[in-house]
Each structure stands twice: as C-alpha cells, then as structure tokens.
Design an enzyme around this catalytic site. Structure first.
Site, PDB file in Angstrom:
ATOM      1  CG  HIS A 112      -2.041  -0.952   1.143  1.00 10.42           C
ATOM      2  ND1 HIS A 112      -1.891  -2.294   1.232  1.00 10.42           N
ATOM      3  CD2 HIS A 112      -3.213  -0.922   0.882  1.00 10.42           C
ATOM      4  CE1 HIS A 112      -2.787  -3.072   0.894  1.00 10.42           C
ATOM      5  NE2 HIS A 112      -3.822  -2.247   0.809  1.00 10.42           N
ATOM      6  N   PRO A 113       0.477   2.260  -0.809  1.00 11.36           N
ATOM      7  CG  PRO A 113      -0.874   3.854  -2.109  1.00 11.36           C
ATOM      8  CD  PRO A 113      -0.663   2.300  -1.642  1.00 11.36           C
TER       9      PRO A 113
HETATM   10  N1  GUN Z   1      -6.847   2.945   2.377  1.00  4.67           N
HETATM   11  C1  GUN Z   1      -7.550   2.890   1.109  1.00  4.67           C
HETATM   12  N2  GUN Z   1      -6.646   2.794   0.154  1.00  4.67           N
HETATM   13  C2  GUN Z   1      -5.405   3.015   0.387  1.00  4.67           C
HETATM   14  C3  GUN Z   1      -4.185   3.054   0.042  1.00  4.67           C
HETATM   15  O1  GUN Z   1      -3.949   3.025  -1.260  1.00  4.67           O
HETATM   16  N3  GUN Z   1      -3.289   3.085   0.822  1.00  4.67           N
HETATM   17  C4  GUN Z   1      -3.284   3.346   2.192  1.00  4.67           C
HETATM   18  N4  GUN Z   1      -2.046   3.477   3.070  1.00  4.67           N
HETATM   19  N5  GUN Z   1      -4.486   3.206   2.704  1.00  4.67           N
HETATM   20  C5  GUN Z   1      -5.437   2.976   1.768  1.00  4.67           C
END
Ligand code: GUN
Length: 177
Positions: free
Chosen positions: A73-74
């Site tokens: 996840h980014p």
């Molecule tokens: N919550 C929903 N989408 C994301 C995402 O792409 N990254 C993070 N860190 N939390 C999320």
C-alpha cells in the site's frame, strides 16, 4: 483478457479463471495473485462472499506474506500520490476523503504521521479511507501509533479487508430482474 467493469454475480461465477483474475486483480493493492486463489472458491452466493474470500485468502497467508501485502500500500498523501503514481483504486479512495486536495498544513501533518508510523512499525499506515474523514484518518493514525506491532498488523489487515470489500462491491452489480 477482458476489461474490468461491473458484472453480475452469475457472470462472475461463469468467467474463465483468467478473466476472473483480470476482473479482480486490483482488489488487493499491487497483489493480483490473490484473485487467482479466490477464483478457485467459486461459485459464490453473494458479493459479500466474494469479499470474504479475499479476506480468507490473506488470513491464511504467512506473517511474511501478510507484511508484504501491507507494504504494497502507498502512503496516504505520500510520494506516489504527489507523483500521480497511484493505482486507479487508491487514487479514487484517497480522493474520496479529500486527500488529493490538502492544505500545506495537512500535507505536513500526513508527512509527519506517515514518518512516525514507518519509524515505529516499518509499515505504511493503511486505513479504509472510504469509511473515514480526514479528521478520523488523522485520529486513527495517532491512536494506532500506540499499538504493539502485532496489534498493528492485525489492524492493518482488518482495514485491508474493508478496502477489498468496497473494491469487490464496485465490481459486482445486482442481477438483472
Ligand atoms: N486506504 C485505502 N486505500 C489506501 C491506500 O492506497 N493506501 C493506504 N495507505 N491506505 C489506503
């Protein structure tokens, strides 16, 4: 390969394994391999059951694989977001809570929280943004910084299940009457 657009449950149950994988490849961030596992659990009786199968697939993983999923996840309002380098799903989610149009103070606060979070857990802060507001995203980060690493892995995986559920629901329409 077919394009991704919402389909009925019957259509989803009838897709080839390859087309099912293409349809659901983006449900878990940068982790298309889970769609391959979930394809094998068909037929599904409901969209919620498809979402639950994604959660079961990563629940069954080793801790190492779960950490890799969290790390896929980014950061929220992070470098990838600033560079326009997000998956379409993540861009849509971050925009839903206004994270694509922050004030400079809010950017600075995200930067500080993301850094504190990485420092403490070695992970990105993952929260199901579509179920939150900016204020509750900030509040959650501060609260979760007090977690143990084990509690935090569980919290992140819970949020990933919520994110996956909404992504699955976006890809399945009601049956035609
Ligand atoms: N919550 C929903 N989408 C994301 C995402 O792409 N990254 C993070 N860190 N939390 C999320």
């Amino acid at each position: 390969m077919t394009a991704r657009f919402p389909r009925t449950l019957s259509e989803i149950n009838a897709l080839s394994a390859q087309d099912f994988e293409a349809q659901f490849a983006g449900v878990l961030e940068h982790s298309p391999r889970y769609a391959r596992v979930v394809a094998q659990a068909r037929p599904f009786a409901s969209a919620e059951a498809v979402a639950a199968a994604f959660a079961s697939a990563f629940d069954a993983d080793s801790q190492e694989e779960q950490v890799a999923l969290i790390r896929a996840h980014p950061d929220l309002a992070g470098k990838a977001a600033l560079a326009g380098d997000l998956t379409p799903e993540s861009a849509h989610e971050q925009a839903s809570a206004g994270l694509d149009r922050l004030s400079s103070d809010e950017y600075a606060e995200f930067h500080r929280l993301n850094a504190a979070y990485h420092e403490r857990f070695g992970l990105p802060y993952v929260v199901c943004v579509r179920e939150h507001t900016k204020a509750s995203i900030f509040e959650g980060a501060r609260r979760r910084l007090a977690n143990t690493p084990e509690q935090e892995r569980a919290a992140a995986l819970h949020e990933i299940g919520r994110i996956a559920r909404l992504r699955v629901l976006d890809l399945i329409t009601e049956e035609d009457a």
